[in-house]
Design a protein around this motif. Structure first.
Motif, PDB file in Angstrom:
ATOM      1  N   ASP A 182       0.824  -1.211   0.000  1.00  0.00           N
ATOM      2  CA  ASP A 182       0.000   0.000   0.000  1.00  0.00           C
ATOM      3  C   ASP A 182       0.860   1.264   0.000  1.00  0.00           C
ATOM      4  O   ASP A 182       0.477   2.279  -0.587  1.00  0.00           O
ATOM      5  N   HIS A 183       2.027   1.188   0.663  1.00  0.00           N
ATOM      6  CA  HIS A 183       2.877   2.372   0.798  1.00  0.00           C
ATOM      7  C   HIS A 183       3.563   2.749  -0.514  1.00  0.00           C
ATOM      8  O   HIS A 183       3.801   3.934  -0.765  1.00  0.00           O
ATOM      9  N   TRP A 184       3.880   1.751  -1.362  1.00  0.00           N
ATOM     10  CA  TRP A 184       4.699   2.044  -2.537  1.00  0.00           C
ATOM     11  C   TRP A 184       4.118   1.606  -3.886  1.00  0.00           C
ATOM     12  O   TRP A 184       4.735   1.842  -4.921  1.00  0.00           O
ATOM     13  N   HIS A 185       2.950   0.979  -3.921  1.00  0.00           N
ATOM     14  CA  HIS A 185       2.509   0.370  -5.179  1.00  0.00           C
ATOM     15  C   HIS A 185       2.273   1.375  -6.295  1.00  0.00           C
ATOM     16  O   HIS A 185       2.316   1.016  -7.482  1.00  0.00           O
ATOM     17  N   ASP A 186       2.036   2.651  -5.953  1.00  0.00           N
ATOM     18  CA  ASP A 186       1.811   3.629  -7.009  1.00  0.00           C
ATOM     19  C   ASP A 186       3.096   3.923  -7.802  1.00  0.00           C
ATOM     20  O   ASP A 186       3.036   4.602  -8.840  1.00  0.00           O
TER      21      ASP A 186
ATOM     22  N   ARG B  76       3.536  -4.935 -16.403  1.00  0.00           N
ATOM     23  CA  ARG B  76       3.856  -6.079 -15.543  1.00  0.00           C
ATOM     24  C   ARG B  76       4.824  -5.645 -14.463  1.00  0.00           C
ATOM     25  O   ARG B  76       5.838  -5.013 -14.750  1.00  0.00           O
ATOM     26  N   ALA B  77       4.522  -5.988 -13.219  1.00  0.00           N
ATOM     27  CA  ALA B  77       5.353  -5.556 -12.096  1.00  0.00           C
ATOM     28  C   ALA B  77       5.584  -6.708 -11.136  1.00  0.00           C
ATOM     29  O   ALA B  77       4.624  -7.332 -10.658  1.00  0.00           O
ATOM     30  N   TRP B  78       6.854  -6.994 -10.871  1.00  0.00           N
ATOM     31  CA  TRP B  78       7.237  -7.938  -9.831  1.00  0.00           C
ATOM     32  C   TRP B  78       7.568  -7.149  -8.567  1.00  0.00           C
ATOM     33  O   TRP B  78       8.250  -6.141  -8.615  1.00  0.00           O
ATOM     34  N   PHE B  79       7.096  -7.643  -7.446  1.00  0.00           N
ATOM     35  CA  PHE B  79       7.330  -6.978  -6.160  1.00  0.00           C
ATOM     36  C   PHE B  79       7.803  -8.018  -5.156  1.00  0.00           C
ATOM     37  O   PHE B  79       7.145  -9.046  -4.947  1.00  0.00           O
ATOM     38  N   ALA B  80       8.953  -7.759  -4.524  1.00  0.00           N
ATOM     39  CA  ALA B  80       9.518  -8.697  -3.550  1.00  0.00           C
ATOM     40  C   ALA B  80       9.723  -7.998  -2.211  1.00  0.00           C
ATOM     41  O   ALA B  80      10.255  -6.894  -2.158  1.00  0.00           O
ATOM     42  N   LEU B  81       9.315  -8.670  -1.161  1.00  0.00           N
ATOM     43  CA  LEU B  81       9.537  -8.204   0.207  1.00  0.00           C
ATOM     44  C   LEU B  81      10.352  -9.277   0.921  1.00  0.00           C
ATOM     45  O   LEU B  81       9.915 -10.426   1.030  1.00  0.00           O
ATOM     46  N   VAL B  82      11.529  -8.900   1.386  1.00  0.00           N
ATOM     47  CA  VAL B  82      12.423  -9.853   2.045  1.00  0.00           C
ATOM     48  C   VAL B  82      12.621  -9.428   3.490  1.00  0.00           C
ATOM     49  O   VAL B  82      12.909  -8.259   3.774  1.00  0.00           O
TER      50      VAL B  82
ATOM     51  N   LEU C 264      10.585 -14.740   2.379  1.00  0.00           N
ATOM     52  CA  LEU C 264      10.483 -14.039   1.101  1.00  0.00           C
ATOM     53  C   LEU C 264       9.036 -14.041   0.648  1.00  0.00           C
ATOM     54  O   LEU C 264       8.384 -15.082   0.617  1.00  0.00           O
ATOM     55  N   CYS C 265       8.539 -12.854   0.319  1.00  0.00           N
ATOM     56  CA  CYS C 265       7.197 -12.710  -0.234  1.00  0.00           C
ATOM     57  C   CYS C 265       7.338 -12.076  -1.613  1.00  0.00           C
ATOM     58  O   CYS C 265       7.948 -11.005  -1.746  1.00  0.00           O
ATOM     59  N   LEU C 266       6.811 -12.726  -2.630  1.00  0.00           N
ATOM     60  CA  LEU C 266       6.969 -12.288  -4.017  1.00  0.00           C
ATOM     61  C   LEU C 266       5.601 -12.239  -4.690  1.00  0.00           C
ATOM     62  O   LEU C 266       4.817 -13.192  -4.585  1.00  0.00           O
ATOM     63  N   ALA C 267       5.327 -11.136  -5.388  1.00  0.00           N
ATOM     64  CA  ALA C 267       4.034 -10.979  -6.053  1.00  0.00           C
ATOM     65  C   ALA C 267       4.234 -10.504  -7.487  1.00  0.00           C
ATOM     66  O   ALA C 267       5.224  -9.829  -7.808  1.00  0.00           O
ATOM     67  N   LEU C 268       3.282 -10.838  -8.318  1.00  0.00           N
ATOM     68  CA  LEU C 268       3.265 -10.410  -9.717  1.00  0.00           C
ATOM     69  C   LEU C 268       1.916  -9.782 -10.027  1.00  0.00           C
ATOM     70  O   LEU C 268       0.861 -10.349  -9.728  1.00  0.00           O
ATOM     71  N   LEU C 269       1.980  -8.565 -10.610  1.00  0.00           N
ATOM     72  CA  LEU C 269       0.779  -7.884 -11.068  1.00  0.00           C
ATOM     73  C   LEU C 269       0.943  -7.513 -12.531  1.00  0.00           C
ATOM     74  O   LEU C 269       2.063  -7.288 -12.998  1.00  0.00           O
TER      75      LEU C 269
ATOM     76  N   GLY D  16      -2.316  -3.792 -13.114  1.00  0.00           N
ATOM     77  CA  GLY D  16      -3.009  -3.597 -11.854  1.00  0.00           C
ATOM     78  C   GLY D  16      -3.724  -4.828 -11.331  1.00  0.00           C
ATOM     79  O   GLY D  16      -4.245  -4.811 -10.209  1.00  0.00           O
ATOM     80  N   ALA D  17      -3.755  -5.901 -12.120  1.00  0.00           N
ATOM     81  CA  ALA D  17      -4.441  -7.131 -11.715  1.00  0.00           C
ATOM     82  C   ALA D  17      -3.458  -8.081 -11.036  1.00  0.00           C
ATOM     83  O   ALA D  17      -2.330  -8.256 -11.497  1.00  0.00           O
ATOM     84  N   TRP D  18      -3.903  -8.694  -9.950  1.00  0.00           N
ATOM     85  CA  TRP D  18      -3.077  -9.660  -9.233  1.00  0.00           C
ATOM     86  C   TRP D  18      -3.019 -10.975 -10.003  1.00  0.00           C
ATOM     87  O   TRP D  18      -4.044 -11.529 -10.372  1.00  0.00           O
ATOM     88  N   LEU D  19      -1.807 -11.460 -10.243  1.00  0.00           N
ATOM     89  CA  LEU D  19      -1.640 -12.747 -10.903  1.00  0.00           C
ATOM     90  C   LEU D  19      -1.131 -13.829  -9.955  1.00  0.00           C
ATOM     91  O   LEU D  19      -1.486 -14.998 -10.085  1.00  0.00           O
ATOM     92  N   ARG D  20      -0.256 -13.440  -9.023  1.00  0.00           N
ATOM     93  CA  ARG D  20       0.423 -14.447  -8.219  1.00  0.00           C
ATOM     94  C   ARG D  20       0.970 -13.823  -6.936  1.00  0.00           C
ATOM     95  O   ARG D  20       1.403 -12.665  -6.943  1.00  0.00           O
ATOM     96  N   ILE D  21       0.952 -14.593  -5.863  1.00  0.00           N
ATOM     97  CA  ILE D  21       1.641 -14.192  -4.639  1.00  0.00           C
ATOM     98  C   ILE D  21       2.251 -15.437  -4.014  1.00  0.00           C
ATOM     99  O   ILE D  21       1.616 -16.497  -3.958  1.00  0.00           O
ATOM    100  N   LEU D  22       3.493 -15.304  -3.589  1.00  0.00           N
ATOM    101  CA  LEU D  22       4.259 -16.408  -3.021  1.00  0.00           C
ATOM    102  C   LEU D  22       4.825 -15.961  -1.684  1.00  0.00           C
ATOM    103  O   LEU D  22       5.383 -14.871  -1.574  1.00  0.00           O
ATOM    104  N   ASN D  23       4.678 -16.797  -0.659  1.00  0.00           N
ATOM    105  CA  ASN D  23       5.194 -16.491   0.673  1.00  0.00           C
ATOM    106  C   ASN D  23       5.941 -17.730   1.156  1.00  0.00           C
ATOM    107  O   ASN D  23       5.331 -18.740   1.489  1.00  0.00           O
TER     108      ASN D  23
END
Length: 276
Positions: A161-165, A171-177, A182-187, A190-197
């Motif tokens: 929420d803080h940085w997605h803008d 296509r955007a890959w987002f990783a939080l370590v 490791l949490c990894l998401a693909l949008l 703007g549509a959610w395709l995948r989230i991995l934790n």
């Protein structure tokens, strides 16, 4: 209206440590004090027992003080809730999210509290799950310290929420370590395709690269798509991916938009920045 704003405590809870930030909120200024403590081994019978016991040791007793809790991804389960044009009410969305979670995690979801991100029938959402028992223990702890539990928020959704803008509109890959996770998401659009934790067992750089390569195979990138990954990893400063890997790290968190105060830091003496 009072000229003073309620004092607040924000806490980050993980299986490894607890970080506590005291925010003294006034009209013109904000001051913060950070405490960090490792979680002691404790036979509490729950995954969160050691963190909760450490939080209790650190909390003052404060009548009416608000406390905000940020939960490590170790304590949260996630799932993408696919787009569905027939969802029209919050009740239908909750039922749809519960169904999707059961498809992934089975009947154990019956003991979880489910929340969804902002819902759009065209882009879907992400559902986060926290065990009911954990939330009840947090509420009881706040009550015993005469505090008001304002909210409990998953680390991943807070960072998103803080940085997605700032993310690419395509296509955007987002990783939080974080430590051990490791949490990894693909949008896309703007549509959610995948989230991995998943757990990080050894080399965080290698495991991030492996996860990206594996997930990219599942969602083949269009020709010419940049291999950028937006990364927030304050506990792993300077984390990059190997040259020639095809992936470019775009770090999140800078002077123009620093991390909010409750977020964990690698440097335990670093001064926290009061959030808005």
């Amino acid at each position: 209206m009072s000229l003073l704003r309620r004092n607040r405590i924000s806490a980050f809870l993980s299986p490894h440590r607890v970080e506590l930030v005291r925010l003294q909120r006034h009209v013109k200024s904000g001051q913060s004090e950070r405490q960090v403590a490792a979680c002691e081994r404790a036979d509490e019978g729950t995954a969160w027992g050691a963190a909760l016991a450490q939080l209790k040791r650190m909390l003052p007793t404060g009548t009416g003080t608000e406390i905000h809790i940020l939960l490590s991804n170790h304590f949260v389960r996630y799932a993408v809730i696919p787009p569905q044009s027939k969802i029209e009410t919050p009740v239908e969305l909750q039922a749809y999210a519960a169904f999707q979670m059961r498809e992934i995690y089975g009947e154990r979801t019956g003991g979880w509290e489910l929340t969804t991100s902002s819902w759009d029938p065209a882009t879907g959402a992400v559902c986060a799950a926290i065990e009911h028992g954990f939330l009840q223990d947090l509420e009881e702890l706040a009550a015993s310290q005469r505090m008001k539990l304002k909210y409990v928020e998953p680390y991943f959704t807070s960072v998103f929420d803080h940085w997605h803008d700032r993310f690419d509109k395509g296509r955007a890959w987002f990783a939080l370590v974080e430590t051990g996770r490791l949490c990894l998401a693909l949008l896309e659009g703007g549509a959610w395709l995948r989230i991995l934790n998943q757990r990080v067992l050894d080399d965080v750089k290698e495991e991030l690269l492996v996860a990206l390569e594996r997930e990219a195979l599942l969602f083949s990138a269009p020709a010419g798509t940049s291999g950028q990954v937006y990364l927030f990893a304050p506990e792993h400063p300077g984390l990059t991916l190997p040259e020639g890997s095809g992936w470019q790290v775009v770090p999140l968190g800078d002077k123009t938009r620093p991390a909010p105060a409750p977020y964990p830091f690698n440097n335990m003496t670093q001064t926290a920045t009061p959030d808005a």
